[in-house]
Design a protein around this motif. Structure first.
Motif, PDB file in Angstrom:
ATOM      1  N   ILE A 140     -13.991  -4.077   3.045  1.00 64.74           N
ATOM      2  CA  ILE A 140     -12.742  -4.026   2.276  1.00 64.74           C
ATOM      3  C   ILE A 140     -12.445  -5.396   1.689  1.00 64.74           C
ATOM      4  O   ILE A 140     -12.127  -5.541   0.502  1.00 64.74           O
ATOM      5  CB  ILE A 140     -11.576  -3.544   3.163  1.00 64.74           C
ATOM      6  CG1 ILE A 140     -11.845  -2.126   3.681  1.00 64.74           C
ATOM      7  CG2 ILE A 140     -10.252  -3.592   2.389  1.00 64.74           C
ATOM      8  CD1 ILE A 140     -10.813  -1.645   4.697  1.00 64.74           C
ATOM      9  N   GLU A 141     -12.561  -6.441   2.513  1.00 65.71           N
ATOM     10  CA  GLU A 141     -12.260  -7.796   2.040  1.00 65.71           C
ATOM     11  C   GLU A 141     -13.265  -8.264   0.996  1.00 65.71           C
ATOM     12  O   GLU A 141     -12.901  -8.956   0.046  1.00 65.71           O
ATOM     13  CB  GLU A 141     -12.236  -8.759   3.220  1.00 65.71           C
ATOM     14  CG  GLU A 141     -11.073  -8.514   4.161  1.00 65.71           C
ATOM     15  CD  GLU A 141     -10.872  -9.648   5.154  1.00 65.71           C
ATOM     16  OE1 GLU A 141      -9.714  -9.901   5.511  1.00 65.71           O
ATOM     17  OE2 GLU A 141     -11.882 -10.273   5.546  1.00 65.71           O
ATOM     18  N   ALA A 142     -14.535  -7.894   1.175  1.00 67.05           N
ATOM     19  CA  ALA A 142     -15.543  -8.314   0.212  1.00 67.05           C
ATOM     20  C   ALA A 142     -15.299  -7.693  -1.156  1.00 67.05           C
ATOM     21  O   ALA A 142     -15.426  -8.348  -2.194  1.00 67.05           O
ATOM     22  CB  ALA A 142     -16.938  -7.942   0.716  1.00 67.05           C
ATOM     23  N   VAL A 143     -14.914  -6.430  -1.168  1.00 66.60           N
ATOM     24  CA  VAL A 143     -14.732  -5.710  -2.431  1.00 66.60           C
ATOM     25  C   VAL A 143     -13.363  -5.970  -3.047  1.00 66.60           C
ATOM     26  O   VAL A 143     -13.238  -6.181  -4.258  1.00 66.60           O
ATOM     27  CB  VAL A 143     -14.939  -4.187  -2.194  1.00 66.60           C
ATOM     28  CG1 VAL A 143     -14.544  -3.387  -3.430  1.00 66.60           C
ATOM     29  CG2 VAL A 143     -16.393  -3.917  -1.821  1.00 66.60           C
ATOM     30  N   ALA A 144     -12.308  -5.986  -2.206  1.00 63.63           N
ATOM     31  CA  ALA A 144     -10.938  -6.041  -2.736  1.00 63.63           C
ATOM     32  C   ALA A 144     -10.174  -7.295  -2.342  1.00 63.63           C
ATOM     33  O   ALA A 144      -9.013  -7.454  -2.729  1.00 63.63           O
ATOM     34  CB  ALA A 144     -10.158  -4.802  -2.278  1.00 63.63           C
ATOM     35  N   GLY A 145     -10.779  -8.192  -1.574  1.00 66.63           N
ATOM     36  CA  GLY A 145     -10.107  -9.432  -1.204  1.00 66.63           C
ATOM     37  C   GLY A 145      -9.495  -9.367   0.184  1.00 66.63           C
ATOM     38  O   GLY A 145      -9.257  -8.282   0.733  1.00 66.63           O
ATOM     39  N   PRO A 146      -9.231 -10.526   0.809  1.00 65.77           N
ATOM     40  CA  PRO A 146      -8.667 -10.584   2.160  1.00 65.77           C
ATOM     41  C   PRO A 146      -7.331  -9.848   2.259  1.00 65.77           C
ATOM     42  O   PRO A 146      -6.534  -9.847   1.312  1.00 65.77           O
ATOM     43  CB  PRO A 146      -8.497 -12.085   2.404  1.00 65.77           C
ATOM     44  CG  PRO A 146      -9.502 -12.730   1.505  1.00 65.77           C
ATOM     45  CD  PRO A 146      -9.548 -11.865   0.279  1.00 65.77           C
ATOM     46  N   LEU A 147      -7.094  -9.232   3.397  1.00 67.37           N
ATOM     47  CA  LEU A 147      -5.853  -8.484   3.607  1.00 67.37           C
ATOM     48  C   LEU A 147      -4.656  -9.402   3.793  1.00 67.37           C
ATOM     49  O   LEU A 147      -3.525  -9.001   3.528  1.00 67.37           O
ATOM     50  CB  LEU A 147      -5.999  -7.567   4.823  1.00 67.37           C
ATOM     51  CG  LEU A 147      -7.101  -6.498   4.753  1.00 67.37           C
ATOM     52  CD1 LEU A 147      -6.972  -5.543   5.921  1.00 67.37           C
ATOM     53  CD2 LEU A 147      -7.057  -5.738   3.438  1.00 67.37           C
ATOM     54  N   ALA A 148      -4.895 -10.615   4.261  1.00 65.16           N
ATOM     55  CA  ALA A 148      -3.810 -11.585   4.421  1.00 65.16           C
ATOM     56  C   ALA A 148      -3.926 -12.620   3.308  1.00 65.16           C
ATOM     57  O   ALA A 148      -4.937 -13.315   3.193  1.00 65.16           O
ATOM     58  CB  ALA A 148      -3.881 -12.260   5.776  1.00 65.16           C
TER      59      ALA A 148
END
Length: 346
Positions: free
Chosen positions: A205-213
């Motif tokens: 998720i972070e790789a594709v859409a960026g860090p959650l925080a």
């Protein structure tokens, strides 16, 4: 013991640097520009307690070392997609006194996922798993950083598939000699690694859409909801496969407040998969994280459309070298929803 760090990136570099600080003999193994930077300028390790440069032996592979020593520990810290190549290179190396590395030396899998230990056991007699809780970054050749304090990391360690022994105890003691690692030696290390696998489902998720925080400290609630869906699939397949894992309360008790993250100047916020995309490596570990959940789901009859989609998109981003974090989380969620709806229709 001499520690040979096979894959001196974020995790391997920080472990190698901390071991060197504590007076241990360390050899770093790296490739390409990172190897050249280590050879020419040493390993630069940035931590909340300062930045140090370690002038350590650096090699591309086992050949420059000649015959390995009987007291060598091979610490495998490459991404799982690179494990087989590393195992093929190091396993046949002769060891002083007779035999090969695969026959005589301990191999510690300090990696995300749960597959490398099984790959290693096909070749090596003495395989150890390590559950790595170590916030670390590697995006620039020759430099790594670890923002955890007062400990850099917690490294549960044990024999694979289970058990403990004197070698595990000695390795754990060597890591704890640094005063920057806690290295509990446990008989059920894979139970900890499966718990980490669930946590690592966020990586795609972070790789594709960026860090959650974000840098503003706010959490992307839509991304967090997607993570909950991915994790729910993971928990369902582990239950179906009857695979035990450490629970949230047990993990929190083990970590306590021992690792407090302090952002370092110039460090990035993303995890290991984020860093792979940022470096443009062309590969990513999604097949061994979200893909492990997909595999178990197919083996045990549990649908995993969320993790299937995350695995596919992460691999596409890596293969096509798309910009890290460039897909809006709303678009990612839409694609996941489409996959769920399609599965319900067929």
């Amino acid at each position: 013991m001499r520690y040979i760090i096979i894959g001196a990136g974020a995790v391997g570099g920080v472990i190698g640097g901390r071991l060197a600080e504590a007076g241990h003999e360390v050899v770093l193994v790296a490739r390409g520009a990172h190897y050249e930077a280590l050879r020419d300028g040493g390993l630069r390790v940035a931590t909340p307690d300062g930045t140090r440069t370690h002038r350590l032996p650096a090699v591309r592979g086992p050949e420059p070392l000649g015959e390995l020593r009987a007291d060598d520990v091979l610490l495998l810290a490459v991404k799982t997609q690179d494990s087989e190549a590393a195992l093929d290179a190091w396993g046949p190396r002769p060891v002083a006194g007779g035999g090969t590395a695969a026959e005589r030396l301990p191999l510690v899998c300090a990696q995300n996922g749960v597959d490398s230990e099984r790959l290693a056991l096909r070749r090596f007699r003495n395989v150890y798993g390590m559950c790595v809780w170590l916030p670390a970054t590697f995006v620039e050749p020759g430099s790594v950083s670890a923002g955890g304090t007062p400990l850099s990391g917690i490294l549960h360690l044990g024999r694979y598939p289970s058990g403990t022994d004197e070698t595990a105890a000695r390795i754990g003691a060597g890591l704890e000699k640094t005063d920057r690692f806690e290295a509990p030696v446990v008989p059920d290390v894979m139970r900890w690694k499966y718990a980490k696998l669930l946590a690592n489902l966020v990586n795609a998720i972070e790789a594709v859409a960026g860090p959650l925080a974000g840098e503003d400290g706010l959490t992307d609630e839509e991304g967090l909801a997607l993570l909950r869906r991915a994790r729910a699939e993971g928990e369902a397949v582990l239950a179906a496969a009857r695979i035990p894992y450490a629970g949230e309360d047990e993990q929190k008790e083990a970590r306590g407040d021992k690792i407090r993250f302090e952002p370092l100047a110039g460090s990035v916020r993303g995890g290991s998969s984020w860093q792979s995309l940022a470096r443009g490596t062309g590969t990513i570990e999604a097949d061994y994280l979200n893909g492990e959940i997909a595999l178990l789901g197919r083996l045990h009859g549990v649908p995993t459309p969320v993790n299937d989609t995350l695995q596919r998109l992460a691999n596409t981003f890596a293969r096509e070298r798309r910009a890290v974090g460039s897909m809006p989380v709303a678009e990612l969620t839409r694609l996941v929803d489409e996959a769920v709806a399609f599965l319900q229709e067929v």
